[in-house]
Structure formats: structure tokens, C-alpha cells
Motif scaffolding. Structure first.
Motif, mmCIF file in Angstrom:
data_model
loop_
_atom_site.group_PDB
_atom_site.id
_atom_site.type_symbol
_atom_site.label_atom_id
_atom_site.label_comp_id
_atom_site.label_asym_id
_atom_site.label_seq_id
_atom_site.Cartn_x
_atom_site.Cartn_y
_atom_site.Cartn_z
ATOM 1 N N ARG A 125 0.825 -1.208 0.000
ATOM 2 C CA ARG A 125 0.000 0.000 0.000
ATOM 3 C C ARG A 125 0.860 1.259 0.000
ATOM 4 N NH1 ARG A 125 -5.035 -1.644 4.125
ATOM 5 N NH2 ARG A 125 -6.018 -3.109 2.654
ATOM 6 N N ILE A 126 1.955 1.234 0.740
ATOM 7 C CA ILE A 126 2.868 2.377 0.726
ATOM 8 C C ILE A 126 3.372 2.627 -0.687
ATOM 9 C CG2 ILE A 126 5.175 3.128 1.438
ATOM 10 C CD1 ILE A 126 4.608 1.768 4.155
ATOM 11 N N ALA A 127 3.780 1.571 -1.371
ATOM 12 C CA ALA A 127 4.350 1.701 -2.711
ATOM 13 C C ALA A 127 3.338 2.194 -3.741
ATOM 14 C CB ALA A 127 4.925 0.362 -3.165
ATOM 15 N N ASP A 128 2.065 2.194 -3.385
ATOM 16 C CA ASP A 128 1.004 2.605 -4.311
ATOM 17 C C ASP A 128 0.361 3.929 -3.886
ATOM 18 O OD1 ASP A 128 -0.557 2.116 -6.624
ATOM 19 O OD2 ASP A 128 -2.206 1.366 -5.395
ATOM 20 N N CYS A 129 1.082 4.723 -3.075
ATOM 21 C CA CYS A 129 0.509 5.961 -2.548
ATOM 22 C C CYS A 129 0.757 7.140 -3.490
ATOM 23 C CB CYS A 129 1.106 6.246 -1.166
ATOM 24 S SG CYS A 129 0.363 7.672 -0.332
ATOM 25 N N PHE A 130 -0.272 7.962 -3.682
ATOM 26 C CA PHE A 130 -0.197 9.153 -4.532
ATOM 27 C C PHE A 130 -0.759 10.376 -3.804
ATOM 28 C CE2 PHE A 130 0.148 5.700 -7.461
ATOM 29 C CZ PHE A 130 0.873 6.169 -8.546
ATOM 30 N N ALA A 131 -0.597 10.416 -2.483
ATOM 31 C CA ALA A 131 -1.302 11.422 -1.688
ATOM 32 C C ALA A 131 -0.639 12.794 -1.655
ATOM 33 C CB ALA A 131 -1.490 10.920 -0.256
ATOM 34 N N CYS A 132 0.632 12.911 -2.054
ATOM 35 C CA CYS A 132 1.342 14.197 -1.993
ATOM 36 C C CYS A 132 1.726 14.630 -3.402
ATOM 37 C CB CYS A 132 2.584 14.080 -1.112
ATOM 38 S SG CYS A 132 2.241 13.707 0.619
ATOM 39 N N PRO A 133 0.969 15.528 -4.021
ATOM 40 C CA PRO A 133 1.202 15.869 -5.432
ATOM 41 C C PRO A 133 2.628 16.334 -5.734
ATOM 42 C CG PRO A 133 -0.900 16.741 -4.697
ATOM 43 C CD PRO A 133 -0.222 16.210 -3.479
ATOM 44 N N ARG A 134 3.207 17.156 -4.874
ATOM 45 C CA ARG A 134 4.563 17.650 -5.140
ATOM 46 C C ARG A 134 5.571 16.496 -5.157
ATOM 47 N NH1 ARG A 134 9.264 20.623 -2.279
ATOM 48 N NH2 ARG A 134 8.867 19.115 -0.608
ATOM 49 N N LEU A 135 5.432 15.563 -4.224
ATOM 50 C CA LEU A 135 6.360 14.440 -4.159
ATOM 51 C C LEU A 135 6.136 13.460 -5.308
ATOM 52 C CD1 LEU A 135 6.538 13.638 -0.340
ATOM 53 C CD2 LEU A 135 7.927 15.194 -1.714
ATOM 54 N N VAL A 136 4.878 13.275 -5.699
ATOM 55 C CA VAL A 136 4.588 12.410 -6.848
ATOM 56 C C VAL A 136 5.241 12.986 -8.101
ATOM 57 C CG1 VAL A 136 2.775 11.530 -8.361
ATOM 58 C CG2 VAL A 136 2.461 11.484 -5.875
ATOM 59 N N GLU A 137 5.098 14.286 -8.304
ATOM 60 C CA GLU A 137 5.692 14.920 -9.483
ATOM 61 C C GLU A 137 7.206 14.797 -9.462
ATOM 62 O OE1 GLU A 137 5.743 19.282 -11.766
ATOM 63 O OE2 GLU A 137 4.727 19.038 -9.832
ATOM 64 N N TRP A 138 7.809 14.999 -8.306
ATOM 65 C CA TRP A 138 9.268 14.955 -8.186
ATOM 66 C C TRP A 138 9.800 13.545 -8.410
ATOM 67 C CZ3 TRP A 138 13.423 17.891 -8.272
ATOM 68 C CH2 TRP A 138 14.625 17.414 -7.740
ATOM 69 N N ARG A 139 9.227 12.566 -7.714
ATOM 70 C CA ARG A 139 9.771 11.205 -7.809
ATOM 71 C C ARG A 139 9.618 10.648 -9.220
ATOM 72 N NH1 ARG A 139 4.501 8.653 -4.688
ATOM 73 N NH2 ARG A 139 3.601 7.667 -6.533
ATOM 74 N N THR A 140 8.478 10.925 -9.874
ATOM 75 C CA THR A 140 8.266 10.404 -11.223
ATOM 76 C C THR A 140 9.096 11.176 -12.249
ATOM 77 O OG1 THR A 140 6.275 11.787 -11.434
ATOM 78 C CG2 THR A 140 5.973 9.510 -10.717
ATOM 79 N N GLY A 141 9.293 12.475 -12.008
ATOM 80 C CA GLY A 141 10.135 13.251 -12.901
ATOM 81 C C GLY A 141 11.580 12.774 -12.873
ATOM 82 N N ILE A 142 12.083 12.502 -11.678
ATOM 83 C CA ILE A 142 13.434 11.964 -11.547
ATOM 84 C C ILE A 142 13.544 10.619 -12.261
ATOM 85 C CG2 ILE A 142 15.062 10.945 -9.892
ATOM 86 C CD1 ILE A 142 15.190 13.938 -9.861
ATOM 87 N N ALA A 143 12.509 9.804 -12.145
ATOM 88 C CA ALA A 143 12.524 8.485 -12.779
ATOM 89 C C ALA A 143 12.503 8.574 -14.305
ATOM 90 C CB ALA A 143 11.330 7.664 -12.292
ATOM 91 N N ARG A 144 11.935 9.639 -14.837
ATOM 92 C CA ARG A 144 11.922 9.822 -16.291
ATOM 93 C C ARG A 144 13.248 10.379 -16.790
ATOM 94 N NH1 ARG A 144 6.853 12.049 -15.208
ATOM 95 N NH2 ARG A 144 7.732 14.141 -15.455
ATOM 96 N N VAL A 145 13.746 11.393 -16.137
ATOM 97 C CA VAL A 145 14.954 12.078 -16.610
ATOM 98 C C VAL A 145 16.205 11.253 -16.312
ATOM 99 C CG1 VAL A 145 16.354 14.156 -16.358
ATOM 100 C CG2 VAL A 145 13.858 14.329 -16.348
#
Length: 250
Positions: free
Chosen positions: A30-50
Motif C-alpha cells: 500500500r505504501i508503494a502505491d501511494c499518490f497522496a502528496c502531489p509535489r512528491l509524486v511529481e518529483w519522484r516520477t520526474g526523476i525516474a523519467r529524466v
């Protein structure tokens, strides 16, 4: 990765999902599937793309990072948050960065890990008597989560404490952020009051609250601390030796 219909997307959904979790394995998922903090979601996924150039051929985890270690651990190590190109890349806390190099080498010397290195989630690392988790489960910009992000993530931490409570005897807080995060989590999981005033963080600080694990302070295993000599291998060894003594493992 996109959120599913059951992914937590608000603080209230995090509270509900954390409270209703009966096992560490389900909590980790459940932790690994959390999307509750928009700023952190954007940051972590952006790092994973770049990605970082040296890791450009790797697929990044890019999600919240669960804890690791046995469910009957007697020692817990509490960090701040995953590193952008460490845990956020590998999917395992403290794995794949310089901080993890220092930490796992020390755990191996202490007899709490089967090997001194941790480079990927499938490298065979195993912890003994020890569980590692972070106060915030997503990599934050500049390693600085916002107060509201810390508070939104807190129910995951508190539920993890409740699930390991039967065997947990000692908590090692890596840095002042983890030290501060411990007190409300301790109060919620153990139903005890923190000392007033709150004890100050310091390397080697030790606080015992009746009914809760002993808390030990340790400078964070960051490059800033280890490269400058503020935190040395000998200092880490002393902390883990004391943790083992307090946990009855020596």
C-alpha cells in the motif's frame, strides 16, 4: 506508474488504508502505491523519467519506498526519506547511494547484515534483527519534505511501528528530522506521552520512555557528514554496538 482506483490520493485515504492493514507485506504494497502528496509524486516520477546519466540504462522505481527487514526485528533504523537516485531508483531504502554504502557496511560489521554492500533490490542483502524505514516514503526535492507531506505520510510510519511493536526494543534515529518524527509516532503507536520538553537530538543521545523502545540519536549517514568526518565508521560502530546491547543481542 498511474494510480489505481484503490491508490491513496488524499491524507484521509492514507489514514484509512494504514489503519486497516494487518501485515507488513500488505502495508509495504500500500505504501508503494501511494499518490497522496502531489509535489512528491511529481518529483519522484520526474526523476525516474529524466534519470541520472550514469543510470540512464536502468528503469527507476519512481514510487514510495517501503521499509525493509524482518517483521520480528528488535532494532529499527529510522531515516528521513529515500534518495532521488538511491531508493527512488532501486526501490529499496538506502540502496544504491553513498549513504547506503556507509550504513550497510556498518550493519555488516555489527553482525546485523549478511553483506556490506547494497546496490540493487535483488542483490541478496538480508538484515538480521533489524528493520529500516523512513519518516517520509517518497524522495523529496532537496531532501526536504514539507511539514504537510511529513504529516500525510505519518500514518504509514505509525502503522509500521504498531506491526513491529511486539519485538522492537531500540530505535536509531538518523538525524534531527527522524528524531523529531519519532515522538508523535511513538505516542500514537505505544500510547505513551513524550517527555516535556522534548529531548534534543545529538549523536549518541539516548532517551528511555517507559513502555516504548529506547531511542538512540546518530548523525545521518549523508555524504556531507561522512566525507567531512563528522560521522566516522567508529562512531557508527559504537551506536550499533550500544543498540545491540540494549536489544539484548550482544
Amino acid at each position: 506508474m498511474q494510480p489505481s482506483d484503490s491508490s491513496p490520493r488524499t491524507p484521509e485515504e492514507v489514514v484509512a488504508q494504514a489503519a486497516g492493514t494487518a501485515s507488513l507485506s500488505v502495508l509495504d504494497a500500500r505504501i508503494a502505491d501511494c499518490f497522496a502528496c502531489p509535489r512528491l509524486v511529481e518529483w519522484r516520477t520526474g526523476i525516474a523519467r529524466v534519470k541520472r546519466a550514469s543510470f540512464r540504462d536502468q528503469e527507476y522505481w519512481g514510487r514510495p519506498v517501503p521499509g525493509m527487514g524482518p517483521p520480528d526485528a528488535s532494532i529499527a533504523i529510522l531515516g528521513l526519506a529515500p534518495a532521488a537516485h538511491g531508493g527512488n531508483r532501486t526501490g529499496r531504502i538506502f540502496t544504491g547511494d553513498r549513504s547506503g554504502d556507509v550504513l550497510f557496511a556498518a550493519l555488516h560489521r555489527a553482525g546485523l547484515a549478511n553483506q556490506p554492500t547494497s546496490v540493487s533490490a535483488d542483490d541478496g542483502l538480508a538484515l538480521w534483527h533489524t528493520r529500516i524505514f523512513a519518516a517520509v516514503r517518497c524522495a523529496p526535492p532537496d531532501n526536504k519534505p514539507l511539514p504537510e507531506e511529513r504529516d500525510t505520510c505519518a500514518p504509514w510510519f505509525r502503522r509500521e511501528l504498531e506491526l513491529v511493536r511486539p519485538t522492537l526494543r531500540v530505535v536509531v534515529a538518523l538525524g534531527a528530522f527522524a528524531w523529531a518524527a519519532w515522538w508523535p509516532a511513538m505516542a500514537a503507536a505505544y500510547r505513551v506521552r513524550p517527555p516535556v520538553p522534548r529531548p534534543k537530538f545529538g549523536h549518541g543521545a539516548q532517551v528511555s520512555v517507559p513502555g516504548a523502545p529506547v531511542l538512540l540519536g546518530c548523525f545521518h549517514v549523508s555524504q556531507q557528514n561522512t566525507f567531512t568526518g563528522r560521522l566516522t565508521p567508529a562512531m557508527l560502530d559504537e551506536v550499533f554496538s550500544r543498540a545491540k546491547d540494549l536489544a539484548g543481542l550482544a
